[in-house]
Structures are given as structure tokens and as C-alpha cells.
Design a protein around this motif. Structure first.
Motif, PDB file in Angstrom:
ATOM      1  N   VAL A 204       0.855  -1.205   0.000  1.00  0.00           N
ATOM      2  CA  VAL A 204       0.000   0.000   0.000  1.00  0.00           C
ATOM      3  C   VAL A 204       0.883   1.245   0.000  1.00  0.00           C
ATOM      4  CG1 VAL A 204      -1.531   1.367   1.481  1.00  0.00           C
ATOM      5  CG2 VAL A 204      -2.064  -1.032   1.033  1.00  0.00           C
ATOM      6  N   SER A 205       1.962   1.198   0.765  1.00  0.00           N
ATOM      7  CA  SER A 205       2.811   2.391   0.900  1.00  0.00           C
ATOM      8  C   SER A 205       3.586   2.701  -0.367  1.00  0.00           C
ATOM      9  CB  SER A 205       3.768   2.220   2.081  1.00  0.00           C
ATOM     10  OG  SER A 205       3.035   1.944   3.258  1.00  0.00           O
ATOM     11  N   THR A 206       3.809   1.707  -1.222  1.00  0.00           N
ATOM     12  CA  THR A 206       4.452   2.031  -2.500  1.00  0.00           C
ATOM     13  C   THR A 206       3.575   3.004  -3.286  1.00  0.00           C
ATOM     14  OG1 THR A 206       3.438   0.169  -3.669  1.00  0.00           O
ATOM     15  CG2 THR A 206       5.607  -0.212  -2.717  1.00  0.00           C
ATOM     16  N   ILE A 207       2.271   2.945  -3.051  1.00  0.00           N
ATOM     17  CA  ILE A 207       1.350   3.845  -3.745  1.00  0.00           C
ATOM     18  C   ILE A 207       1.169   5.146  -2.966  1.00  0.00           C
ATOM     19  CG2 ILE A 207      -0.991   4.112  -4.698  1.00  0.00           C
ATOM     20  CD1 ILE A 207       0.654   1.882  -6.059  1.00  0.00           C
ATOM     21  N   ILE A 208       0.874   5.050  -1.662  1.00  0.00           N
ATOM     22  CA  ILE A 208       0.470   6.264  -0.931  1.00  0.00           C
ATOM     23  C   ILE A 208       1.631   6.963  -0.231  1.00  0.00           C
ATOM     24  CG2 ILE A 208      -1.860   5.347  -0.607  1.00  0.00           C
ATOM     25  CD1 ILE A 208      -1.212   4.916   2.363  1.00  0.00           C
ATOM     26  N   ALA A 223       3.887   4.642  17.093  1.00  0.00           N
ATOM     27  CA  ALA A 223       5.069   4.420  16.253  1.00  0.00           C
ATOM     28  C   ALA A 223       4.630   3.772  14.946  1.00  0.00           C
ATOM     29  CB  ALA A 223       6.050   3.504  16.980  1.00  0.00           C
ATOM     30  N   CYS A 224       5.269   4.157  13.859  1.00  0.00           N
ATOM     31  CA  CYS A 224       4.911   3.600  12.546  1.00  0.00           C
ATOM     32  C   CYS A 224       6.183   3.322  11.752  1.00  0.00           C
ATOM     33  CB  CYS A 224       4.071   4.594  11.739  1.00  0.00           C
ATOM     34  SG  CYS A 224       2.453   4.929  12.431  1.00  0.00           S
ATOM     35  N   VAL A 225       6.266   2.134  11.196  1.00  0.00           N
ATOM     36  CA  VAL A 225       7.381   1.803  10.312  1.00  0.00           C
ATOM     37  C   VAL A 225       6.834   1.037   9.110  1.00  0.00           C
ATOM     38  CG1 VAL A 225       9.554   0.552  10.044  1.00  0.00           C
ATOM     39  CG2 VAL A 225       9.060   1.723  12.196  1.00  0.00           C
ATOM     40  N   ILE A 226       7.140   1.551   7.920  1.00  0.00           N
ATOM     41  CA  ILE A 226       6.747   0.871   6.683  1.00  0.00           C
ATOM     42  C   ILE A 226       7.800  -0.201   6.406  1.00  0.00           C
ATOM     43  CG2 ILE A 226       6.398   1.144   4.196  1.00  0.00           C
ATOM     44  CD1 ILE A 226       5.679   4.143   4.873  1.00  0.00           C
ATOM     45  N   GLN A 255      11.370   1.522   6.550  1.00  0.00           N
ATOM     46  CA  GLN A 255      12.408   0.487   6.510  1.00  0.00           C
ATOM     47  C   GLN A 255      12.545  -0.075   5.093  1.00  0.00           C
ATOM     48  OE1 GLN A 255      11.726  -3.027   5.966  1.00  0.00           O
ATOM     49  NE2 GLN A 255      13.929  -3.463   6.050  1.00  0.00           N
ATOM     50  N   TYR A 256      11.423  -0.090   4.348  1.00  0.00           N
ATOM     51  CA  TYR A 256      11.372  -0.714   3.011  1.00  0.00           C
ATOM     52  C   TYR A 256      11.826   0.295   1.957  1.00  0.00           C
ATOM     53  CZ  TYR A 256       9.131  -4.095  -0.254  1.00  0.00           C
ATOM     54  OH  TYR A 256       8.855  -5.042  -1.218  1.00  0.00           O
ATOM     55  N   ARG A 257      13.007   0.857   2.161  1.00  0.00           N
ATOM     56  CA  ARG A 257      13.462   1.955   1.301  1.00  0.00           C
ATOM     57  C   ARG A 257      13.789   1.504  -0.108  1.00  0.00           C
ATOM     58  NH1 ARG A 257      14.091   6.796   3.128  1.00  0.00           N
ATOM     59  NH2 ARG A 257      13.813   7.113   5.356  1.00  0.00           N
ATOM     60  N   ARG A 258      14.045   0.211  -0.276  1.00  0.00           N
ATOM     61  CA  ARG A 258      14.385  -0.234  -1.632  1.00  0.00           C
ATOM     62  C   ARG A 258      13.176  -0.193  -2.557  1.00  0.00           C
ATOM     63  NH1 ARG A 258      14.113  -4.667   1.712  1.00  0.00           N
ATOM     64  NH2 ARG A 258      13.132  -6.591   0.940  1.00  0.00           N
ATOM     65  N   VAL A 259      11.980   0.019  -2.004  1.00  0.00           N
ATOM     66  CA  VAL A 259      10.770   0.053  -2.829  1.00  0.00           C
ATOM     67  C   VAL A 259       9.914   1.309  -2.573  1.00  0.00           C
ATOM     68  CG1 VAL A 259       8.597  -1.140  -3.315  1.00  0.00           C
ATOM     69  CG2 VAL A 259      10.682  -2.472  -3.008  1.00  0.00           C
ATOM     70  N   VAL A 260       9.805   1.710  -1.319  1.00  0.00           N
ATOM     71  CA  VAL A 260       8.844   2.765  -0.965  1.00  0.00           C
ATOM     72  C   VAL A 260       9.526   4.136  -0.929  1.00  0.00           C
ATOM     73  CG1 VAL A 260       7.310   3.630   0.856  1.00  0.00           C
ATOM     74  CG2 VAL A 260       7.415   1.168   0.363  1.00  0.00           C
ATOM     75  N   ARG A 261       8.907   5.094  -1.604  1.00  0.00           N
ATOM     76  CA  ARG A 261       9.367   6.495  -1.558  1.00  0.00           C
ATOM     77  C   ARG A 261       8.450   7.269  -0.612  1.00  0.00           C
ATOM     78  NH1 ARG A 261      12.711   4.461  -3.083  1.00  0.00           N
ATOM     79  NH2 ARG A 261      13.645   4.064  -5.097  1.00  0.00           N
TER      80      ARG A 261
END
Ligand code: SF4
Length: 371
Positions: A204-208, A223-226, A255-261
Motif C-alpha cells: 500500500v505504501s508504495t502507492i500512498i 510508532a509507525c514503520v513501513i 524500513q522498506y526503502r528499496r521500494v517505498v518512496r
């Protein structure tokens, strides 16, 4: 945690490397010493990954992970399934849907049952396939059951734009899309669990992007971590959550920096919101949540099956024995349901949480819960 990294690219295999995961778990144990914290994952792929890799029992005793409403099929209420089932009875009609939806029991029947009785119900792998069916069969009404979160909605929006471009008048959507941040607001507003934070959904976070979760940190001190989906991703995400809780600095980290901006995917968001607009939506277990769904904008209302195709739908009823609603809110574990593993199994599912591959009951049944 199994080794299970054969055949993976070296890049992904590194995120499953047992030695690296073990080291990260050791660091987590040290960093969380004396801390008690409860985190929820709200993505079905995370749920499956956590159970498949047996992560819960490896966590420090004070860290509790619970599963939330992350499976789109599971959160789709009976009222929607009943409508899809009723539409399958319309004359010269094809209902197309993703595979997981077929076996989900509604109040009285399922799409699979309808198909076994002769209705034209088809599994498709993309919404564009449903557009192709409509193009190829102009004499039939084709209804695509549009279920899914922000991950799926842009592709469905693109299918609507394509149907519009082709001038199709026999293609319709039964729209049941949901958006995750508003459901997370509902969870923390009526929090009966004592949540300290969320493992935010990777897909979901790759989109939003990260911005839509910010209210959780700022208004609710969560606390929130993608996170990504490999074992190391998940353990590292929990370490970042622990750090936010320890330092009392709730934030939205990626955390998922290789995919999520941080900004997500603006192009996908533009297509999604060109076709859809926010609306209140009913979630199984959570009820009606303001602005937590999507509906077709006025200019695309000709594709809206609910508005255009009249069907009689009896009031929905729930299976009194199924505790899916409580499972989706994280209030009970699947094993707390008296039907789990007896009456309700993946071969004989009573509720959607046992049907969907991303359902918590199915994940626990398949991989086992050890704590
Ligand atoms: S085990 Fe089956 S009946 Fe029980 S909550 Fe899960 S899906 Fe529903």
C-alpha cells in the motif's frame, strides 16, 4: 526460521539470511530489554510472512505482534459478497473476480457455489482481463468485483479508463475498494488492545507513501514503520518501532526503502483519484468507517454496477460461530474461535479469514502459531 533462500536472487536472499536475521534478533532483544510493547501489522502479506518464517516465537518476551485488517478479501463485508452473488443471477451476465473472492462465503452462498449452479463466474488475474471479456462479448453484461486496497485500485482505475476509451457500455464495477489509513484511525480511536505502533503495509505504501500515516504519530503517538516482507525486513522494522517507543518519539519511518518512496507513486495516485473519490465504507469487523473506501466519480458512474444494475439483496447475516470480525480487529487469535481447525479449515472455510491466502486464520492453520 527456515533457511528457504535457495533459488532467490542474492539481493533478496540476503534479507532471508538466517545469520543476519539471528543477529538482528539479538540486537532487538538487547534494545527492547525491559520494554513491553504491542505492534500490529495491517497487511496480509506481512501476516503470512510472519507466520511462514515463524517470527513471533523468536521475538523478545515483551514484544507482542498481532495481526489486523490487512487482508482485503477478509474485510469485505457480507453485504458486498451477497450483492456480487445476486448479480451473478442477472441474465446474460458474467461476473469476474480475483481467485480469493470465489470461495468467500456470503450470507447464503458464494460465487463459487453460483458457478457450480451454472452462473458465468470467472477468475481473472487483472481487471483489464474483465475489460477484454466485455469487449469480446458485447451482448453480455460483465461485472468486475473490485476488491483491494490502494495497491489494487490504480490498476482498476486504469481498466475503467480503458473501458471508457473503448466506449464499452457492458462493463461494470462492483466497487469494494478500501483505503488503509482511515481503518488504522478507527483501530486507534477505539483501541481496546493498547497498541504502541504499526508495521505499516509495504505494498500500500508504495502507492500512498509515508504521509498518510503521519496522523498516527502526531495525533495518537503511535510508532509507525513501513516494512518490507522478508524476515530481516520485519525484524529491522520492529527494531525501529522499539526505538521510537523507547525514545518516546513516534514517527513514520520507512524500513522498506528499496521500494517505498516518501511521496509514494504520484502517477498511480493520479490515476486512482481521477477515477475514484473517497467515500464511507463498511469493513467486516470494523463497521462503517468514514472516508475509508473508494467510489467511482460522477463522470464514471455509468460503470457503477451498484448504481446501474438493480438486484434484490436480502439483509446480510453473519455466521454466528465465526469470529473473523474479532480476528480482524486483533481482539482474538484464530485458535480462540471454537470452529478453528475443526469445522473451519482451508478445505471447508466458514469465514473469509480461512479462505484467503492472506487471511490470519489460514496463515495460522498453515504455518502454526507458537505463541
Ligand atoms: S477459524 Fe474460521 S470460523 Fe473461526 S474466525 Fe477464522 S474464519 Fe471465522
Amino acid at each position: 526460521m527456515g533457511r528457504g533462500s535457495m533459488g532467490l536472487s542474492p539481493y533478496i536472499a540476503a534479507f532471508r539470511d538466517p545469520d543476519r536475521v539471528a543477529r538482528s534478533l539479538e540486537l532487538l532483544a538487547a534494545e527492547s530489554e525491559g520494554l513491553r510493547a504491542t505492534f500490529m501489522e495491517v497487511c496480509g502479506t506481512h501476516t503470512v510472512a510472519i507466520f511462514r518464517h515463524g517470527l513471533r516465537p523468536l521475538l523478545p518476551a515483551g514484544i507482542r505482534l498481532i495481526s489486523g485488517p490487512g487482508c482485503p478479501v477478509c474485510v469485505t463485508p457480507n453485504s458486498t459478497i451477497d450483492r456480487a452473488v445476486a448479480m451473478a443471477d442477472l441474465p446474460r451476465t458474467t461476473v469476474a473476480t480475483f481467485g480469493d473472492m470465489m470461495r468467500v462465503p456470503g450470507s447464503r452462498s458464494s460465487l463459487e457455489e453460483k458457478r457450480s449452479l451454472g452462473a458465468d463466474v470467472r477468475v481473472v488475474y487483472s481487471p483489464l482481463e474483465a475489460v477484454e471479456i466485455a469487449s469480446a462479448t458485447p451482448g453480455r453484461t460483465v461485472i468486475f468485483v473490485a476488491v483491494g486496497f490502494e495497491t489494487t485500485a490504480p490498476a482498476v482505475a486504469a481498466a475503467v479508463l480503458e473501458a471508457s476509451r473503448r466506449g464499452l457500455t457492458n462493463f461494470f464495477l462492483l466497487v469494494a475498494h478500501k483505503t488503509m489509513p482511515q481503518a488504522m484511525r478507527a483501530l486507534v480511536t477505539g483501541d481496546k488492545i493498547g497498541l504502541d505502533g504499526f508495521i505499516c503495509p509495504g505494498h500500500v505504501s508504495t502507492i500512498i507513501g509515508a504521509g498518510p500515516y503521519r496522523f498516527l504519530a502526531e495525533e495518537f503517538s503511535k510508532a509507525c514503520v513501513i516494512a518490507g516482507f522478508e524476515p530481516l525486513d520485519i525484524v529491522e522494522a520492529i527494531r525501529l518501532l522499539v526505538r521510537q517507543v523507547r525514545e518516546k518519539k513516534p514517527d513514520v519511518a520507512i524500513q522498506y526503502r528499496r521500494v517505498v518512496r516518501p511521496e509514494g507513486n504520484p502517477r498511480a495516485l493520479e490515476i486512482m483519484y481521477r477515477v475514484f473519490e473517497p467515500c464511507d465504507s463498511e469493513w467486516r469487523g470494523l463497521g462503517w468507517i468514514p472516508s475509508s473506501g473508494l467510489r467511482l466519480r460522477e463522470e464514471f458512474r455509468a460503470f457503477d454496477a451498484e448504481a446501474q444494475l438493480a438486484v434484490e439483496v436480502e439483509p446480510p447475516r453473519e455466521n454466528p460461530g465465526c469470529r473473523c470480525g474479532d480476528v480482524l480487529r486483533g481482539l482474538v487469535n484464530p485458535e480462540d474461535c471454537p470452529l478453528f481447525g475443526t469445522t473451519c479449515t482451508p478445505d471447508t472455510p466458514v469465514g473469509p479469514c480461512m479462505v484467503s491466502t492472506e487471511g490470519t486464520c489460514a496463515a495460522v492453520y498453515r504455518y502454526g502459531e507458537r505463541r
